[in-house]
Motif scaffolding. Structure first.
Motif, PDB file in Angstrom:
ATOM      1  N   LEU A 124      47.021 -19.722  27.308  1.00  0.00           N
ATOM      2  CA  LEU A 124      46.855 -18.240  27.043  1.00  0.00           C
ATOM      3  C   LEU A 124      47.908 -18.125  26.020  1.00  0.00           C
ATOM      4  O   LEU A 124      47.563 -17.325  24.991  1.00  0.00           O
ATOM      5  CB  LEU A 124      47.119 -17.459  28.362  1.00  0.00           C
ATOM      6  N   ALA A 125      48.893 -18.648  25.638  1.00  0.00           N
ATOM      7  CA  ALA A 125      50.101 -18.323  24.604  1.00  0.00           C
ATOM      8  C   ALA A 125      49.681 -18.749  23.322  1.00  0.00           C
ATOM      9  O   ALA A 125      49.720 -18.134  22.325  1.00  0.00           O
ATOM     10  CB  ALA A 125      51.323 -19.136  25.085  1.00  0.00           C
ATOM     11  N   ASP A 126      48.782 -19.594  23.361  1.00  0.00           N
ATOM     12  CA  ASP A 126      48.185 -20.276  22.263  1.00  0.00           C
ATOM     13  C   ASP A 126      47.113 -19.077  21.487  1.00  0.00           C
ATOM     14  O   ASP A 126      47.023 -19.084  20.542  1.00  0.00           O
ATOM     15  CB  ASP A 126      47.466 -21.500  22.205  1.00  0.00           C
ATOM     16  N   ALA A 127      46.380 -18.709  22.532  1.00  0.00           N
ATOM     17  CA  ALA A 127      45.362 -17.703  22.064  1.00  0.00           C
ATOM     18  C   ALA A 127      46.315 -16.435  21.610  1.00  0.00           C
ATOM     19  O   ALA A 127      45.595 -15.941  20.593  1.00  0.00           O
ATOM     20  CB  ALA A 127      44.574 -17.097  23.574  1.00  0.00           C
ATOM     21  N   ASP A 128      47.260 -16.086  22.181  1.00  0.00           N
ATOM     22  CA  ASP A 128      47.892 -15.028  21.607  1.00  0.00           C
ATOM     23  C   ASP A 128      48.466 -15.133  20.156  1.00  0.00           C
ATOM     24  O   ASP A 128      48.686 -14.382  19.045  1.00  0.00           O
ATOM     25  CB  ASP A 128      49.298 -14.868  22.304  1.00  0.00           C
ATOM     26  N   THR A 129      49.019 -16.529  20.094  1.00  0.00           N
ATOM     27  CA  THR A 129      49.417 -16.819  18.525  1.00  0.00           C
ATOM     28  C   THR A 129      48.423 -16.837  17.551  1.00  0.00           C
ATOM     29  O   THR A 129      48.579 -16.321  16.235  1.00  0.00           O
ATOM     30  CB  THR A 129      50.257 -18.442  18.548  1.00  0.00           C
ATOM     31  N   ALA A 130      47.163 -17.339  17.962  1.00  0.00           N
ATOM     32  CA  ALA A 130      46.106 -17.250  17.134  1.00  0.00           C
ATOM     33  C   ALA A 130      45.620 -16.028  16.850  1.00  0.00           C
ATOM     34  O   ALA A 130      45.176 -15.665  15.498  1.00  0.00           O
ATOM     35  CB  ALA A 130      44.866 -18.221  17.838  1.00  0.00           C
ATOM     36  N   ARG A 131      45.647 -15.128  17.777  1.00  0.00           N
ATOM     37  CA  ARG A 131      45.103 -13.824  17.534  1.00  0.00           C
ATOM     38  C   ARG A 131      46.177 -13.138  16.390  1.00  0.00           C
ATOM     39  O   ARG A 131      45.747 -12.219  15.440  1.00  0.00           O
ATOM     40  CB  ARG A 131      44.996 -12.919  18.621  1.00  0.00           C
ATOM     41  N   LYS A 132      47.515 -13.235  16.602  1.00  0.00           N
ATOM     42  CA  LYS A 132      48.380 -12.477  15.716  1.00  0.00           C
ATOM     43  C   LYS A 132      48.161 -13.110  14.365  1.00  0.00           C
ATOM     44  O   LYS A 132      48.151 -12.361  13.346  1.00  0.00           O
ATOM     45  CB  LYS A 132      49.791 -13.081  16.211  1.00  0.00           C
ATOM     46  N   ARG A 133      48.057 -14.422  14.087  1.00  0.00           N
ATOM     47  CA  ARG A 133      47.554 -14.770  12.796  1.00  0.00           C
ATOM     48  C   ARG A 133      46.374 -14.265  12.232  1.00  0.00           C
ATOM     49  O   ARG A 133      46.303 -13.695  10.957  1.00  0.00           O
ATOM     50  CB  ARG A 133      47.604 -16.544  12.859  1.00  0.00           C
ATOM     51  N   LEU A 134      45.238 -14.324  12.908  1.00  0.00           N
ATOM     52  CA  LEU A 134      44.068 -13.596  12.374  1.00  0.00           C
ATOM     53  C   LEU A 134      44.167 -11.963  12.167  1.00  0.00           C
ATOM     54  O   LEU A 134      43.450 -11.564  11.233  1.00  0.00           O
ATOM     55  CB  LEU A 134      42.979 -13.921  13.369  1.00  0.00           C
ATOM     56  N   ALA A 135      44.854 -11.309  13.000  1.00  0.00           N
ATOM     57  CA  ALA A 135      45.000  -9.828  12.976  1.00  0.00           C
ATOM     58  C   ALA A 135      45.891  -9.710  11.731  1.00  0.00           C
ATOM     59  O   ALA A 135      45.608  -8.534  10.865  1.00  0.00           O
ATOM     60  CB  ALA A 135      45.542  -9.514  14.267  1.00  0.00           C
ATOM     61  N   PHE A 136      46.899 -10.506  11.364  1.00  0.00           N
ATOM     62  CA  PHE A 136      47.938 -10.180  10.357  1.00  0.00           C
ATOM     63  C   PHE A 136      46.884 -10.133   9.049  1.00  0.00           C
ATOM     64  O   PHE A 136      46.976  -9.394   8.131  1.00  0.00           O
ATOM     65  CB  PHE A 136      48.905 -11.226  10.391  1.00  0.00           C
ATOM     66  N   GLY A 137      45.972 -11.283   9.097  1.00  0.00           N
ATOM     67  CA  GLY A 137      45.218 -11.465   8.007  1.00  0.00           C
ATOM     68  C   GLY A 137      44.213 -10.295   7.520  1.00  0.00           C
ATOM     69  O   GLY A 137      44.276  -9.954   6.374  1.00  0.00           O
TER      70      GLY A 137
END
Length: 718
Positions: free
Chosen positions: A235-248
């Motif tokens: 789930l931590a990886d999911a949060d990290t991925a979401r942060k990257r795509l949301a920032f973009g």
């Protein structure tokens, strides 16, 4: 293969499935890859049924039985029947029950012997653990030795809650499973498989953000983020991925905004207005009160913008009663002092007339020539107003959409003030602005807007805020009652009217509707005038009435000739009648927090305290949260933040500002810090390279051009 390819070109997607995907807004591969999960089922950490405690949890067990029973929702002759379906899980350590209300498909979908995962909030009821409306993942189907228990039960592989994995094996155990939103006929499992194939075929893409941006904000690589947001290891990886795509996503929009602001403020020549002229000084002397610190700062910021060589683009946000009208008056006076003309456009005739009545007498004292132009303006008067505008004799014009007519011409329009701008379409705002040459623009709103929306919907405008009231008023008491107890609210009206005060009764509808259960203003006015308030003067006001009738009724209400005004939300903003002290808002659950806050701001503005009665029979969780917030605070900006979390950006701003609703990953209610970071990065990139032509960032130029094309007519703040 490219992201622009049709979704039908993805593996496992035929023509029929492609049409079903279109109902989810998925017609291209890129949209499929950005159809991110709305939740995850963490089967790496499941709780045993015996030890599991109350709170959010994921549990796995074998179905012991599926039962259905009927009961009644409430007592009395109109009681409604309620069907309750229960699925009992067991795992050797204990039991837990999944509960569904009025969902008959549940009984047909699950059978004894199946292994299911439930996810949701565990509660205790009558000593039994249960999850109401759990999310369900089927782990294993009915074993052969239990087939008799499932005889006659049809398990559809395309069940909305089902999975297309091999039910004979527990392939999903020990994994984090994504849960994507779906539609009728498309199962979660099928969509999961299609997206997995699309990630394999299309997901290996190059990085488009500069390395220093990734490092500045500790962002993961793009390709990794695309894979992990759908199929995370943890789930931590999911949060990290979401942060990257949301920032973009946020950076794309902020770059578009920053570039637009650069062009507006650095590449256009505006009017250099002169401050401290005769009208400006006369207005300062006429004020019956001292400006608040917020007002003083806002005036300084606005006038400073007006003296610059490029056009002003500023947003003035004011909470209820914070005095934005007076702040705008200084801008109007400075435009006149500088030999220019100013136009102030309001969304309703009631509001336009309010401004004319409030500022007109002050302008008369100053010798500043002004006029009011609305749909109610008489033909003879209208022609004279048009002639004076075109000839430059009129220095300030207040008005509504009537200002947009082709016949309305200005000699030298140098300032445009648009009030409650979100109620106008983009083309309408542009039409007024185009009547001048690079006129300064001041956009106003009496509806507090969360900072995240300010930086997206109005990001190319510098913002000024008004939070404190120059005249505090006597305050407001807010109460909630059911329709069965509305007599208490009526009593408050009786008390107020007998003391010489006035009241509002606000209705959600103008006329009765067969499809919407809500009180209508016309029917309620008839009822109150004939029954409850038959001894009083009762009138009705709606936006559909003829302009002359609206003007007459508001004038009579201000003059105290009407005791009870039954109205729609046409009185939501700008109406300032200090003698009105009581308001009833019927069907209050139909309004958002910000709108309820605006409505109650119509009372308690004078020396007498105001009472607001929110009348509703709604028992929904959202309604309860909304009412609790209103009872707890009168801070409009705090309520606006809560409203954003409850209703989302798209609903708050509506279709006319729907650009902010195009985010697939970012969430403006939770990503404030990420938005600030994206904005800072965008401003830095545009300042260094306004055209984004450097090799390292040229791809960003392509992305924002594509975004601008996608948003179509929507231009950030118009």
């Amino acid at each position: 293969m490219a992201w622009g390819d049709p979704a039908a070109s993805a593996r496992f997607v035929n023509a029929g499935r492609a049409k079903q995907l279109e109902t989810l807004g998925i017609s291209r591969i890129g949209e499929l890859l950005y159809h991110v999960p709305y939740r995850y089922l963490d089967l790496t950490s499941t709780a045993q049924l015996g030890p599991v405690s109350t709170g959010d949890a994921t549990v796995v067990g074998t179905v012991y039985e599926v039962t259905k029973r009927k009961t009644y929702r409430s007592p009395g002759p109109k009681r409604k029947q309620l069907t309750i379906t229960e699925v009992t899980l067991t795992d050797g350590t204990g039991t837990l029950i999944g509960v569904w209300f009025n969902q008959p498909w549940v009984e047909r979908s699950y059978a004894a012997g199946q292994v299911l995962a439930f996810s949701g909030e565990v509660k205790l009821r009558n000593g039994l653990k249960q999850i109401v409306q759990p999310f369900v993942e089927k782990i294993a189907d009915v074993p052969a030795e239990h087939s008799s228990a499932a005889e006659g039960v049809h398990i559809s592989p395309d069940s909305a809650m089902g999975s297309d994995v091999d039910m004979g094996d527990s392939l999903n155990m020990g994994r984090v499973l994504p849960v994507h939103s779906t539609t009728e006929g498309l199962s979660v499992g099928w969509l999961r498989r299609v997206i997995a194939a699309a990630i394999d075929d299309y997901g290996q893409v190059g990085e488009y953000l500069p390395m220093h941006v990734l490092q500045n904000h500790d962002l993961a690589p793009y390709s990794w983020a695309l894979q992990q947001i759908h199929f995370p290891t943890t789930l931590a990886d999911a949060d990290t991925a979401r942060k990257r795509l949301a920032f973009g996503e946020l950076l794309d929009l902020q770059l578009l905004i920053a570039r637009r602001r650069y062009r507006l403020t650095r590449q256009a020549t505006g009017h250099t207005h002169q401050v401290l002229g005769a009208f400006h000084q006369a207005l300062s002397k006429q004020l019956p009160f001292s400006l608040t610190n917020d007002q003083d700062q806002a005036v300084t910021q606005i006038l400073d913008d007006m003296t610059r060589s490029y056009p002003m683009q500023r947003l003035l946000l004011g909470d209820v009663g914070t005095g934005k009208t007076i702040v705008a008056a200084f801008a109007l006076a400075v435009a006149a002092d500088s030999g220019g003309q100013a136009a102030m456009m309001a969304p309703t005739e009631v509001l336009a007339q309010q401004y004319a009545k409030k500022l007109g007498p002050m302008f008369d004292q100053m010798g500043l020539r002004w006029a009011l132009l609305t749909g109610a303006t008489a033909a003879a008067d209208k022609q004279q107003i048009l002639d004076d505008l075109a000839g430059g004799q009129t220095q300030v014009i207040f008005g509504t959409h009537a200002l947009l007519e082709d016949k309305v011409e200005f000699a030298n329009l140098t300032l445009v003030v648009v009030d409650e701008q979100h109620r106008f379409g983009v083309q309408q705002r542009r039409a007024l602005h185009s009547k001048g040459q690079s006129a300064d623009v001041l956009v106003m709103s009496a509806t507090p807007i969360p900072r995240t929306l300010t930086l997206t919907a109005f990001g190319d405008l510098a913002a000024s805020y008004l939070r404190t009231r120059p005249i505090a008023g006597a305050g407001i008491t807010t109460k909630k009652v059911k329709f069965s107890n509305i007599a208490a609210a009526y009593d408050a009206v009786h008390v107020a009217v007998k003391q010489g005060q006035q009241a509002y009764v606000v209705c959600a509808l103008v006329d009765e509707s067969a499809s919407i259960e809500a009180q209508s203003a016309l029917r309620m006015a008839q009822h109150l005038a004939a029954d409850e308030f038959s001894a009083y003067r009762v009138e009705v006001l709606t936006g559909k009435m003829k302009p002359a009738d609206k003007t007459r009724i508001m004038d009579d209400f201000r003059a105290g000739k009407i005791d009870v005004l039954v109205s729609t939300t046409v009185i939501e903003v700008g109406v300032d009648v200090h003698n009105a002290t009581v308001m009833l808002v019927l069907d209050a659950d139909r309004y958002g927090l910000a709108q309820l806050h605006q409505l109650r701001g119509r009372v308690g503005r004078g020396k007498q305290a105001g009472e607001v009665w929110l009348v509703s029979d709604s028992f929904s969780h959202a309604s309860k949260e909304r009412f609790a917030a209103l009872l707890d605070t009168d801070d409009g900006f705090r309520l606006a933040e809560l409203d954003l979390k409850q209703r989302g950006a798209g609903e708050l701003l509506g279709n006319r500002q729907s650009g902010v609703a195009h985010f697939k990953v970012a969430d403006l209610s939770t990503d404030a810090d990420l938005l600030e970071a994206a904005r800072t990065e965008a401003l830095s990139l545009i300042a260094a390279d306004p055209q984004l032509q450097a090799d390292e960032i040229r791809v960003l130029q392509v992305r924002i051009e594509a975004l601008e094309k996608k948003l179509g007519d929507w231009k950030v703040a118009g």
